[in-house]
Design a protein around this motif. Sequence first.
Motif, PDB file in Angstrom:
ATOM      1  N   ASP A   1       0.830  -1.215   0.000  1.00  0.00           N
ATOM      2  CA  ASP A   1       0.000   0.000   0.000  1.00  0.00           C
ATOM      3  C   ASP A   1       0.861   1.261   0.000  1.00  0.00           C
ATOM      4  N   LEU A   2       1.931   1.250   0.761  1.00  0.00           N
ATOM      5  CA  LEU A   2       2.800   2.422   0.816  1.00  0.00           C
ATOM      6  C   LEU A   2       3.560   2.629  -0.492  1.00  0.00           C
ATOM      7  N   ARG A   3       3.936   1.543  -1.159  1.00  0.00           N
ATOM      8  CA  ARG A   3       4.568   1.689  -2.475  1.00  0.00           C
ATOM      9  C   ARG A   3       3.556   2.196  -3.507  1.00  0.00           C
ATOM     10  N   THR A   4       2.306   1.787  -3.389  1.00  0.00           N
ATOM     11  CA  THR A   4       1.256   2.324  -4.262  1.00  0.00           C
ATOM     12  C   THR A   4       1.085   3.817  -4.001  1.00  0.00           C
ATOM     13  N   ALA A   5       1.115   4.211  -2.744  1.00  0.00           N
ATOM     14  CA  ALA A   5       1.020   5.636  -2.392  1.00  0.00           C
ATOM     15  C   ALA A   5       2.183   6.415  -2.996  1.00  0.00           C
ATOM     16  N   LYS A   6       3.353   5.803  -2.982  1.00  0.00           N
ATOM     17  CA  LYS A   6       4.539   6.435  -3.567  1.00  0.00           C
ATOM     18  C   LYS A   6       4.327   6.690  -5.062  1.00  0.00           C
ATOM     19  N   THR A   7       3.752   5.716  -5.749  1.00  0.00           N
ATOM     20  CA  THR A   7       3.470   5.863  -7.182  1.00  0.00           C
ATOM     21  C   THR A   7       2.441   6.961  -7.424  1.00  0.00           C
ATOM     22  N   LEU A   8       1.393   6.992  -6.606  1.00  0.00           N
ATOM     23  CA  LEU A   8       0.365   8.032  -6.748  1.00  0.00           C
ATOM     24  C   LEU A   8       0.938   9.421  -6.504  1.00  0.00           C
TER      25      LEU A   8
END
Length: 142
Positions: free
Chosen positions: A7-14
């Motif tokens: 989830d945190l890596r997805t947040a990084k991408t966003l």
Amino acid sequence: MSQTGTDLRTAKTLANFFGVLDHGQHYAHPDGRLHPAAVIYRATTGTTPTEFYDNPDTARALIQSNATVMTALRWVSAVLPTQPPGDDITGDDHLEHLDTWWSENDFFLHRRPNTCEFIGILDRAAQAADTLTDLPAPRTAA
């Protein structure tokens, strides 16, 4: 990898794609930029509620009521260079910790954090979540 790390890596991408909202009162802007806590909310839930655009109190309540989002915020709070606010009765306020870090000038740099620094924080939090929660199963005796 842990779900929180993902989830945190997805947040990084966003955050990298849309950018992070400057220091304002709302959690989302129509151009796609989001407040750091809203980036984490969107990454974990896949949605950006309309309250993020016009009702900061309800947006804050939505963030605080989601256990998955709060777990991710705890990891982000853990890697921030300051201590979270709180007391013995209510505990640490991880959302307030992120808000304070994002909105106040750094003591040494005399400026507020930028999107790149937020992405770095997300990366460190994801790595910490993966490292400290993905423990291998115990080996059985031979």
